[in-house]
Design a protein around this motif. Structure first.
Motif: not given
Length: 72
Positions: A35-36, A54-57, A62-64
């Protein structure tokens, strides 16, 4: 043999948040990674206390946010 560094409370809290987010979405680690658009290894690392870049954070945030919209 390499010594493992102890995780900080912040690392443990973030790992717990990511795990809780994934479980709230009803996803396995594999499906969460898909999904990510990341790897299972990344998800494992995050859930074991390694801080995402930072990019994945931002992607996790956004997912949260989307998860909160759907479950609200």
């Amino acid at each position: 043999m390499k010594k493992r560094k102890r995780k900080t409370p912040e690392q443990l809290a973030l790992a717990a948040r990511i795990t809780a987010m994934r479980k709230a979405a009803g996803l396995t680690k594999e499906r969460f990674a898909a999904a990510l658009d990341t790897t299972l290894g990344s998800v494992n690392n995050w859930e074991n206390g390694q801080k995402p870049s930072a990019i994945w954070q931002r992607e996790l945030d956004r997912f949260e946010a989307k998860l909160k919209e759907v479950t609200a």
